[in-house]
Enzyme design. Structure first.
Site, PDB file in Angstrom:
ATOM      1  CE  LYS A 225      -4.101  -1.947   2.205  1.00 52.35           C
ATOM      2  NZ  LYS A 225      -5.164  -1.620   3.167  1.00 52.35           N
TER       3      LYS A 225
ATOM      4  CG  HIS B 143      -5.386  -6.090  -0.363  1.00 56.03           C
ATOM      5  ND1 HIS B 143      -6.581  -6.151   0.315  1.00 56.03           N
ATOM      6  CD2 HIS B 143      -5.492  -6.973  -1.391  1.00 56.03           C
ATOM      7  CE1 HIS B 143      -7.380  -7.021  -0.284  1.00 56.03           C
ATOM      8  NE2 HIS B 143      -6.750  -7.532  -1.326  1.00 56.03           N
TER       9      HIS B 143
HETATM   10  P1  ADP Z   1      -8.181  -6.420   5.455  1.00 57.41           P
HETATM   11  O1  ADP Z   1      -7.344  -5.344   4.811  1.00 57.41           O
HETATM   12  O2  ADP Z   1      -7.497  -7.059   6.635  1.00 57.41           O
HETATM   13  O3  ADP Z   1      -8.684  -7.454   4.459  1.00 57.41           O
HETATM   14  P2  ADP Z   1     -10.910  -5.282   5.540  1.00 57.41           P
HETATM   15  O4  ADP Z   1     -11.196  -5.880   4.218  1.00 57.41           O
HETATM   16  O5  ADP Z   1     -11.865  -5.502   6.674  1.00 57.41           O
HETATM   17  O6  ADP Z   1      -9.462  -5.707   6.093  1.00 57.41           O
HETATM   18  O7  ADP Z   1     -10.761  -3.694   5.364  1.00 57.41           O
HETATM   19  C1  ADP Z   1     -10.099  -3.183   4.237  1.00 57.41           C
HETATM   20  C2  ADP Z   1      -9.270  -1.981   4.630  1.00 57.41           C
HETATM   21  O8  ADP Z   1     -10.163  -0.969   5.113  1.00 57.41           O
HETATM   22  C3  ADP Z   1      -8.281  -2.184   5.780  1.00 57.41           C
HETATM   23  O9  ADP Z   1      -7.054  -2.761   5.371  1.00 57.41           O
HETATM   24  C4  ADP Z   1      -8.099  -0.759   6.259  1.00 57.41           C
HETATM   25  O10 ADP Z   1      -7.208  -0.051   5.418  1.00 57.41           O
HETATM   26  C5  ADP Z   1      -9.496  -0.164   6.087  1.00 57.41           C
HETATM   27  N1  ADP Z   1     -10.313  -0.218   7.327  1.00 57.41           N
HETATM   28  C6  ADP Z   1     -10.950  -1.288   7.835  1.00 57.41           C
HETATM   29  N2  ADP Z   1     -11.623  -0.952   8.962  1.00 57.41           N
HETATM   30  C7  ADP Z   1     -11.409   0.381   9.163  1.00 57.41           C
HETATM   31  C8  ADP Z   1     -11.842   1.335  10.146  1.00 57.41           C
HETATM   32  N3  ADP Z   1     -12.644   1.010  11.146  1.00 57.41           N
HETATM   33  N4  ADP Z   1     -11.428   2.615  10.000  1.00 57.41           N
HETATM   34  C9  ADP Z   1     -10.628   2.983   8.978  1.00 57.41           C
HETATM   35  N5  ADP Z   1     -10.202   2.138   8.024  1.00 57.41           N
HETATM   36  C10 ADP Z   1     -10.572   0.844   8.104  1.00 57.41           C
END
Ligand code: ADP
Length: 197
Positions: free
Chosen positions: A11, A155
């Site tokens: 990222k 990611h």
């Molecule tokens: P991951 O990246 O672990 O697969 P998610 O798909 O749940 O997680 O979320 C995607 C991205 O959204 C996260 O990597 C993060 O950058 C952002 N994100 C998730 N939850 C939050 C939150 N509560 N506040 C701000 N950004 C968030």
């Protein structure tokens, strides 16, 4: 040889912190094989498709985020869909126009190992030894206080199905290379390394 593939993206915050080499090493050390890579400043449209505006993405993401906030005593008066919609808008704003390294890694259990190498979503509680657990001070509260998307460094696709969609979205077929790594003989072969008699 098992040919599972996963989509991994370094990222923008990691590109700016000049962590690309170090983070790629984590996947190489696993023995995963890099089959595609490009430095790209994505459009809003591409990020909007990567984090789709549908319940299959919104509900689990919002539910996960609400649980994370609750665990740290942050009171959020939103439904999972409302919170995830806000998060999605933040992600589109944050990622568009900023260089990131999009990659495809291949190997046995590539998706599961990709997630394990990256760590859980909230860097504050991610295991030591995972990328998010080792390289960050970030948390739900920090992201919330700063009013921006949480910076999670890398990611990694969450499932084989998701990996297929993401690979198709980010790469053209001809950008993905089919080749063998010499070390694959050691990782997945049986006829190697014995003392000659
Ligand atoms: P991951 O990246 O672990 O697969 P998610 O798909 O749940 O997680 O979320 C995607 C991205 O959204 C996260 O990597 C993060 O950058 C952002 N994100 C998730 N939850 C939050 C939150 N509560 N506040 C701000 N950004 C968030």
């Amino acid at each position: 040889m098992v040919k599972e593939q996963t989509f991994i993206a370094i990222k923008p915050e990691s590109v700016q912190r000049q962590l690309i080499g170090e983070l790629i090493t984590r996947f190489e050390r696993r023995g995963l094989k890099l089959v595609a890579a490009k430095l790209i400043a994505p459009t809003e449209e591409l990020i909007g498709k990567h984090y789709p505006n549908d319940d299959a993405w919104l509900i689990p993401t919002g539910t996960n985020a609400l649980k994370g906030h609750e665990a740290w005593g942050n009171k959020i008066d939103l439904t999972p869909r409302e919170l995830a919609t806000q998060i999605r808008e933040g992600l589109i704003e944050y990622y568009s126009g900023r260089p990131m390294l999009a990659m495809i890694w291949e190997g046995a259990h590539a998706v599961e190992l990709g997630r394990k190498t990256v760590g859980t979503t909230n860097p504050l509680t991610a295991d030591l030894g995972s990328i998010r657990g080792d390289y960050s001070q970030e948390s739900y509260s920090v992201a919330d206080k700063l009013g921006r998307s949480m910076q999670t460094l890398v990611h990694a696709s969450g499932s084989v199905e998701e990996a297929k969609c993401e690979i198709e979205l980010w790469f053209k077929k001809e950008e993905i290379l089919d080749y063998d790594l010499v070390i694959s003989q050691i990782m997945h072969g049986t006829d190697w390394g014995k003392v000659k008699r």
